[in-house]
Design a protein around this motif. Structure first.
Motif, PDB file in Angstrom:
ATOM      1  N   GLN A 435       0.841  -1.197   0.000  1.00 21.64           N
ATOM      2  CA  GLN A 435       0.000   0.000   0.000  1.00 21.64           C
ATOM      3  C   GLN A 435       0.881   1.253   0.000  1.00 21.64           C
ATOM      4  OE1 GLN A 435      -3.412  -0.449  -0.329  1.00 21.64           O
ATOM      5  NE2 GLN A 435      -2.514  -2.464  -0.631  1.00 21.64           N
ATOM      6  N   SER A 436       0.415   2.264  -0.688  1.00 23.56           N
ATOM      7  CA  SER A 436       1.143   3.524  -0.736  1.00 23.56           C
ATOM      8  C   SER A 436       0.568   4.486   0.288  1.00 23.56           C
ATOM      9  CB  SER A 436       1.058   4.147  -2.133  1.00 23.56           C
ATOM     10  OG  SER A 436      -0.298   4.367  -2.497  1.00 23.56           O
ATOM     11  N   MET A 437       1.420   5.356   0.791  1.00 22.72           N
ATOM     12  CA  MET A 437       0.970   6.338   1.768  1.00 22.72           C
ATOM     13  C   MET A 437       0.016   7.318   1.092  1.00 22.72           C
ATOM     14  SD  MET A 437       3.213   8.756   4.329  1.00 22.72           S
ATOM     15  CE  MET A 437       3.719   9.914   3.044  1.00 22.72           C
ATOM     16  N   ARG A 465       3.734   3.869  -8.655  1.00 24.13           N
ATOM     17  CA  ARG A 465       3.663   2.888  -7.558  1.00 24.13           C
ATOM     18  C   ARG A 465       3.298   3.571  -6.241  1.00 24.13           C
ATOM     19  NH1 ARG A 465       4.892  -1.909  -9.311  1.00 24.13           N
ATOM     20  NH2 ARG A 465       6.428  -2.248 -10.955  1.00 24.13           N
ATOM     21  N   LYS A 466       3.763   4.801  -6.033  1.00 23.13           N
ATOM     22  CA  LYS A 466       3.400   5.523  -4.825  1.00 23.13           C
ATOM     23  C   LYS A 466       1.897   5.794  -4.767  1.00 23.13           C
ATOM     24  CE  LYS A 466       7.333   6.109  -2.685  1.00 23.13           C
ATOM     25  NZ  LYS A 466       7.555   5.555  -1.320  1.00 23.13           N
ATOM     26  N   ARG A 467       1.263   5.843  -5.908  1.00 20.06           N
ATOM     27  CA  ARG A 467      -0.183   6.036  -5.949  1.00 20.06           C
ATOM     28  C   ARG A 467      -0.929   4.716  -5.848  1.00 20.06           C
ATOM     29  NH1 ARG A 467      -2.542   7.550 -10.082  1.00 20.06           N
ATOM     30  NH2 ARG A 467      -4.230   8.655  -9.008  1.00 20.06           N
ATOM     31  N   GLY A 468      -0.195   3.609  -5.701  1.00 17.40           N
ATOM     32  CA  GLY A 468      -0.823   2.309  -5.520  1.00 17.40           C
ATOM     33  C   GLY A 468      -1.232   1.627  -6.807  1.00 17.40           C
ATOM     34  N   ALA A 469      -0.688   2.061  -7.935  1.00 15.76           N
ATOM     35  CA  ALA A 469      -1.039   1.464  -9.222  1.00 15.76           C
ATOM     36  C   ALA A 469       0.142   0.682  -9.786  1.00 15.76           C
ATOM     37  CB  ALA A 469      -1.478   2.542 -10.216  1.00 15.76           C
TER      38      ALA A 469
END
Length: 529
Positions: A435-437, A465-469
């Motif tokens: 999960q991304s912050m 990836r930081k956005r969770g994608a």
């Protein structure tokens, strides 16, 4: 006491003259005694003498703590919310993702093999476990909840042909989840190196688990014997345990240190709710003064056969006027001081301590998001480290080992065979995507990432990836969207192939041309000055 100190000081001076080395040792010892005052019991602080081994402590406490934590999850809203917050931030709505990255012998990523593994795993994620009731993300959340609440969770891996089992996916590989109650804590056999249902080798490495063939909580007590157990090799069991000490075999509940506080919170809030409810039901009463003071006799009121005044029914309603009181009677109001005005402050302090012990943030637990942007971001950043640590533990003990066996099953079944040009040992290499912050202020966060990418300190892949994608999924979506837009002769600002359009002056209305000229003339005048 002063006399003893005086004698001791005199003795130290004598020793320092006769034997300086001994004097130094005595001084060092005295400093040690002064430093470790916490080791001395006092009337206000009792000395904790219990120092059992970690396995002994777990064996005597884990079952009771596990049952109590389950009770709080069922009946206490705060405990249930804390557990849900932990699971949602550790695993998330989509689960911990896997991006295959097998390597060729030259070190580059084998894109064709990685794409085949992604496709096979996408099919497997629909029903990865034996009951076919949970998707991969649902299974991960259920295992994580069991791990955090009970202290540990077990999963058996099943590969290939298994009697009576339908894998339901192209790759013949399934997982069987079971709770820690299935591995008896009280099953010990020193002759076979069995401790708490786990069989170890001489180095302390687990080589097998002894598991009940059926749930012992649903059978008669006489079935809970060694004949009801089966031995499963440790190579086929994923054991996710919450460890506190070195040498600990079984896990302990994450709620162990906050159970008493959670129980106190639950009982106190229930008491306050009942008190407030009772206070809302009590309105007023009729006070009858002593007859010697006011001459009260109850004259004019209905009385029983003993001459006592019968109770009257007074129904309260807005704006009512009580005009039937007799001499010697007055209306008294009940003041219960409920709800307690100090409840919110006391509860907030208890919730902060509860959140610190369980490992979640106070804002998420209490749903209190008051505060400045800086304070909220600082809390989020510090708390996210704890979520990341838990996610790393979960991925290392469950997600990664399950993927390793999935790759083996895909190869042995011929669904996704390992190409000959794959570097040996890298076929199960992958990138775990947790999960991304979340962003507190999307505008500020997006602007910061954009500057980092433009300056070369970050990549577009990292931002995605930081956005969770998943970057590959994003590229495929963008490519498909732009192809569809191109067929319809549409162009969007997000199209990277579209260059910046320059609008000619002739296309601008005359009024705007004049305004632009006036602005330009004004700037030239200021420059001349």
């Amino acid at each position: 006491m002063k006399l003893l100190q005086t004698i001791g000081s005199a003795f130290d001076r004598v020793v320092s003259v006769t034997d300086p080395v001994k004097a130094v040792q005595r001084a060092q010892a005295r400093r040690v005694f002064a430093i470790y005052e916490a080791a001395k019991p006092t009337k206000q602080r009792q000395k904790q003498k219990a120092n059992q081994s970690p396995s002994t402590l777990v064996g005597t406490s884990a079952t009771a703590l596990r049952a109590h934590a389950r009770f709080l999850e069922r009946n206490h809203d705060l405990s249930r919310g804390a557990l849900r917050t932990l699971v949602n931030n550790v695993v998330g709505p989509n689960g911990i993702g896997i991006e295959p990255q097998p390597r060729r012998k030259d070190g580059t990523i084998h894109k064709e093999y990685a794409a085949a593994l992604r496709e096979a795993r996408r099919d497997w994620q629909r029903c990865p476990e034996v009951t076919h009731r949970h998707s991969d993300a649902q299974m991960q959340r259920l295992v994580a909840k069991t791990w955090l609440r009970d202290g540990e969770a077990f999963t058996q891996t099943l590969m290939g042909r298994v009697p009576g089992l339908d894998h339901g996916t192209k790759v013949p590989f399934s997982l069987e989840m079971f709770e820690p109650d299935m591995v008896p804590l009280d099953y010990d056999d020193p002759g076979k190196f069995i401790r708490q249902g786990m069989e170890f080798n001489a180095w302390g490495r687990c080589r097998a688990y002894w598991v009940y063939k059926s749930d012992p909580r649903e059978q008669l007590s006489w079935l809970n014997s060694t004949s009801a157990l089966k031995r499963i090799s440790a190579d086929n069991v994923l054991h996710l345990a919450q460890m506190d000490r070195i040498g600990q075999a079984r896990g302990i509940s994450e709620f162990a240190s906050v159970i008493t506080r959670g129980e106190d919170l639950k009982e106190y809030e229930e008491s306050e709710r009942i008190a407030a409810k009772v206070a809302a039901s009590m309105t007023a009463y009729v006070k009858r003064l002593a007859s010697t003071e006011t001459g009260y006799t109850g004259e004019g009121l209905e009385k029983d056969e003993n001459g006592h005044v019968k109770p009257r029914d007074l129904y309260m309603e807005p704006g009512m006027i009580i005009d039937d009181l007799v001499a010697g009677e007055e209306i008294g109001m009940i003041n219960s001081n409920r709800p307690n005005p100090n409840l919110i402050g006391w509860r907030a302090g208890q919730l902060r301590a509860f959140a610190a012990g369980i490992g979640t943030s106070y804002s998420s637990l209490s749903r209190d998001y008051n505060g400045t942007y800086s304070a909220q971001r600082q809390e989020l950043v510090e708390q996210w480290v704890n979520y990341s640590v838990l996610a790393d533990d979960f991925a290392a003990a469950f997600v990664q080992p399950a993927y390793d066996q999935f790759v083996i099953a895909a190869h042995l079944s011929g669904v996704v065979p390992i190409p000959l040009d794959v570097k040996p040992g890298t076929e199960n290499d992958c990138l775990l995507v947790g999960q991304s912050m979340p962003w507190i202020n999307p505008m500020h966060e997006a602007a910061a990432w954009e500057k980092l990418v433009q300056a070369g300190f970050a990549s577009e892949v990292e931002v995605i990836r930081k956005r969770g994608a998943n970057p590959n999924d994003v590229l495929e979506q963008i490519a498909a969207f732009r192809d569809s837009a191109k067929e319809k002769n549409l162009a969007f600002s997000s199209n990277a192939a579209t260059k910046q359009t320059t609008v000619s002056v002739s296309a601008v209305p005359t009024e705007l041309q004049q305004e632009a000229a006036d602005n330009a003339q004004g700037k030239n005048d200021k420059t001349a000055d």
